[in-house]
Design a protein around this motif. Structure first.
Motif, PDB file in Angstrom:
ATOM      1  N   TYR A 182      -8.383  -5.281 -11.380  1.00 33.99           N
ATOM      2  CA  TYR A 182      -7.770  -4.055 -10.948  1.00 33.99           C
ATOM      3  C   TYR A 182      -8.501  -3.021 -12.070  1.00 33.99           C
ATOM      4  N   SER A 224      -5.626  -1.310  -6.173  1.00 31.88           N
ATOM      5  CA  SER A 224      -6.939  -0.992  -6.709  1.00 31.88           C
ATOM      6  C   SER A 224      -7.590  -0.273  -5.675  1.00 31.88           C
ATOM      7  N   ASP A 228      -8.232   3.746  -6.283  1.00 31.31           N
ATOM      8  CA  ASP A 228      -9.704   4.017  -6.551  1.00 31.31           C
ATOM      9  C   ASP A 228      -9.934   5.286  -5.455  1.00 31.31           C
ATOM     10  N   HIS A 337      -2.403   6.006 -12.037  1.00 34.28           N
ATOM     11  CA  HIS A 337      -2.403   4.579 -11.238  1.00 34.28           C
ATOM     12  C   HIS A 337      -0.957   4.650 -10.493  1.00 34.28           C
TER      13      HIS A 337
END
Length: 737
Positions: A182, A224, A228, A337
């Motif tokens: 991750y 992730s 992203d 995150h």
């Protein structure tokens, strides 16, 4: 904290470890534990430990061995040797498909059967240590101290050590590896698309280890991808492309291996196999403070050990310290995150389930619609889903401590290292009981009576059929344990067996019942076939008598064992002595003059017990009710000089019951009246002459027990059995001159 921190100075406390150094230091704690705990024979898979496994471990390895030696099929995880004839997908036996596929390829090429679980178990510790180190390094703390701390705490996590009995699910490195990926994926910059694809492929590999580890890795992969895409403002086409690649790969793996079909079948447990709210932090579970604190149960449902998530006292101290020094970073990290923290929150909620307990107290209970509950039961042991949260919390706390120390000078760095060293020592002391539990790698479980002889005898056959098989009969602990050892033995010999244990019900019980009746309808066992009938019914015995199959059978403690090999000269003497022949065309077990039988667990005497006896106890069997019977046969010719039946019993006496009257009949003829008024072992002796026995030497020994009482009726305890006698042995003794 999840951004690159590269402080390159000459100060050794702040020196950045290169990847090679990190790898070497990272494997060190795990390798030390392997060297201390695991003998070479265990790692090579040849130790006696692997023959005497119990519970889950037994069917993990049995499925592995059967799969390796069976022919290739499609889907590729099927074996027809285990749970024969229908077979089983080893995904259901948790036999580590990835490892088993490699071992099967080796068998195909070389003909060698290798039990690869020893190598796997050693690798688990090394990889756990390594991925723990890589996680802390990925979070930005790259000094040798950081790498060693991450490795040490990862391999000393109670959740990891507690799982030592489950050889596949113990692969926690898969979760740590997903956390590492991750972080690394978000740092990939222009190569993020390729990194996401590799992360997706990683989840496909983890699917071949265990489904629970896979779904946790998938949650982190999805986080992730979303984080992203959000950070890089990637379009919907990018997201759909990655999702499509993941779905295609996962579907291909599932179709090739048969996981979609294997996953079908009902199961329950969601809401009870959950995590207790206090489980992660209640330090009373450890060895340091636990003995000094009042007990606080963490298993409110009877199966919340599936959600055992204690961090360990040393790790708790590290997390607290990490929060103190790094709390100011948390809002920024969460903003950076968001998908990760949503995924971790979802894992925590799912781990707690819809019924939440704090210690023994139920604090929340929510009803779920049946469709939702059905989906949740796919991963019914939901308490396991806290693992990613626990590992990230400890790894992030180590990184926060060391990153904060780097900004405050050498003295602070030394203090941080000293604190982590002390915390690691506390962790070792706190998890000592779980470290000691790993002694199973050195000390085989106790052998069952005549286990080696049964193993040898099984090896002479080409197949074993157990009726009813494991999944189709009422579970009795001793019989179930013996059944699992039989499954293991057939796996080592590579012969089919119809009995199997698995994560979910697999046996076709109607099919196995039809096969049982087909077996007893033949006049002999199929050449090379061993038939075992556990606690056979009267109907089965009569059928075997009618067809003549009974002539090839012997009585053992569990029931009948039938084979055309009993007359072979090489049958182990100990096995012959531990079993009883049948009486001609009768199913009655034969007792020879001079033979003594006891009634302990696994003792042959259990084969002659009729109605009126309770379950197995340590040194004998208790009567239950006003009548108890024993049925056997004797050689009439051996009685010509006279003999005596000697029963050694202990009467059930209390202040309210000062005697036990016993009336004994042999084949419906009254032979003895006795009054037992002493609370001690006593012998009841009944003369036995040729005229006393029936055809084929049959003896039906009936004990009338008019004074039987239950302890519950006397206010002694909750035991509802109506007790009169405790039977320890029966002997057929020659007449004394």
């Amino acid at each position: 904290m999840m951004v690159d921190t590269a402080v390159r100075r000459k100060d050794p406390w702040r020196a950045v470890s290169g990847l090679r150094t990190a790898l070497l230091l990272g494997v060190l704690p795990g390798a030390i534990l392997v060297a201390l705990l695991m003998p070479a024979a265990f790692i090579l898979g040849t130790s006696e430990v692997w023959w005497r496994l119990v519970r889950d471990q037994a069917w993990h390895v049995a499925g592995h061995l059967h799969f390796i030696q069976s022919a290739w099929q499609f889907p590729i995880l099927l074996t027809d040797q285990y749970n024969a004839p229908q077979g089983i997908n080893i995904f259901l036996t948790d036999s580590l498909p990835l490892l088993s596929l490699v071992a099967k390829l080796l068998h195909t090429v070389s003909g060698q059967t290798v039990n690869a679980f020893g190598l796997w178990y050693a690798a688990i510790f090394v990889l756990q240590s390594l991925t723990g180190a890589l996680l802390v390094r990925a979070l930005g703390a790259r000094s040798p101290v950081a790498v060693l701390a991450g490795a040490t705490f990862a391999v000393l996590m109670p959740t990891f050590l507690f799982r030592s009995g489950h050889l596949a699910l113990n692969g926690h490195f898969a979760v740590l590896g997903a956390l590492v990926l991750y972080v690394q994926t978000l740092r990939s910059g222009p190569r993020a698309g390729a990194a996401q694809a590799w992360f997706s492929a990683y989840t496909g590999v983890i699917l071949l280890i265990h489904s629970y580890l896979w779904i946790m890795a998938v949650a982190l992969w999805a986080a992730s991808l979303m984080d992203d895409a959000w950070r890089r403002r990637a379009g919907i086409r990018y997201i759909l492309g990655q999702l499509g690649g993941f779905a295609g790969l996962t579907l291909a793996v599932m179709l090739a291996t048969g996981l979609l079909q294997a996953a079908r079948g009902g199961a329950e447990g969601f809401g009870i196999a959950s995590m207790n709210l206090l489980s992660p932090l209640w330090f009373g579970q450890g060895a340091v403070l636990g003995p000094h604190l009042p007990p606080l149960p963490m298993d409110a449902t009877g199966v919340q050990l599936e959600g055992f998530n204690y961090l360990g006292l040393g790790a708790i101290l590290v997390v607290i310290a990490g929060l103190i020094v790094g709390i100011r970073w948390i809002p920024g990290v969460v903003r950076y995150h968001p998908a990760l923290f949503l995924a971790l929150a979802a894992c925590t909620i799912f781990a707690l389930s819809n019924v939440i307990y704090a210690g023994p107290a139920k604090i929340i209970s929510l009803e779920l619609p049946n469709p939702v509950l059905g989906l949740a039961n796919i991963f019914r042991a939901s308490g396991r889903f806290f693992w990613p949260v626990a590992y990230l919390a400890v790894g992030a706390a180590i990184a926060a401590l060391l990153l904060a120390a780097e900004k405050r000078g050498r003295a602070t760095q030394i203090a941080a290292a000293a604190f982590l060293t002390a915390a690691a020592a506390v962790q070792v002391a706190d998890v000592a009981p779980w470290l000691r539990s790993l002694v199973w790698t050195r000390q085989p479980e106790a052998a069952m009576p005549q286990e080696a002889e049964w193993r040898t005898f099984i090896g002479w056959h080409e197949r074993l059929d157990i009726f009813p098989p494991h999944s189709c009969r009422v579970r009795e602990p001793n019989a179930s344990a013996f059944d699992l050892r039989l499954q293991l033995a057939t796996g080592w010999f590579g012969i089919p067996v119809n009995s199997a244990d698995a994560a979910r019900p697999v046996a076709d019980c109607p099919l196995q019942e039809r096969r049982m009746w087909e077996a007893v309808s033949r006049n002999s066992a199929t050449p090379g076939s061993l038939l075992m009938f556990f606690a056979p019914s009267v109907e089965v015995l009569r059928s075997a008598e009618t067809t003549g199959l009974i002539d090839q059978c012997r009585w053992a403690w569990f029931g009948l064992a039938c084979s055309d090999r009993w007359l072979d000269s090489g049958v182990p003497n100990a096995l012959m002595a531990a079993t009883l022949a049948t009486a001609g065309s009768s199913a009655m077990p034969v007792i020879a003059v001079g033979r003594s039988l006891d009634f302990k667990p696994f003792a042959t005497g259990n084969a002659i017990l009729g109605s009126g006896w309770s379950g197995q106890e340590a040194s004998g069997r208790s009567s239950d009710g006003n009548r108890a019977q024993l049925a056997f046969a004797v050689d009439r010719r051996a009685l010509e000089n006279g003999a005596a039946l000697d029963l050694t019993v202990l009467p059930f006496l209390r202040s309210e019951i000062d005697r036990q009257r016993v009336q004994i009949e042999i084949n419906a003829t009254r032979r003895l009246d006795a009054v037992l008024d002493r609370h001690e072992l006593q012998t009841l002796s009944i003369p036995l002459l040729p005229g006393d026995v029936g055809p084929h030497g049959h003896v039906m020994l009936t004990l009338e027990l008019p004074d039987a009482r239950s302890p519950a009726s006397l206010g002694l305890n909750a035991d509802q059995r109506r007790l009169a006698l405790f039977l320890t042995s029966l002997a057929l003794s020659p007449k004394q001159d």
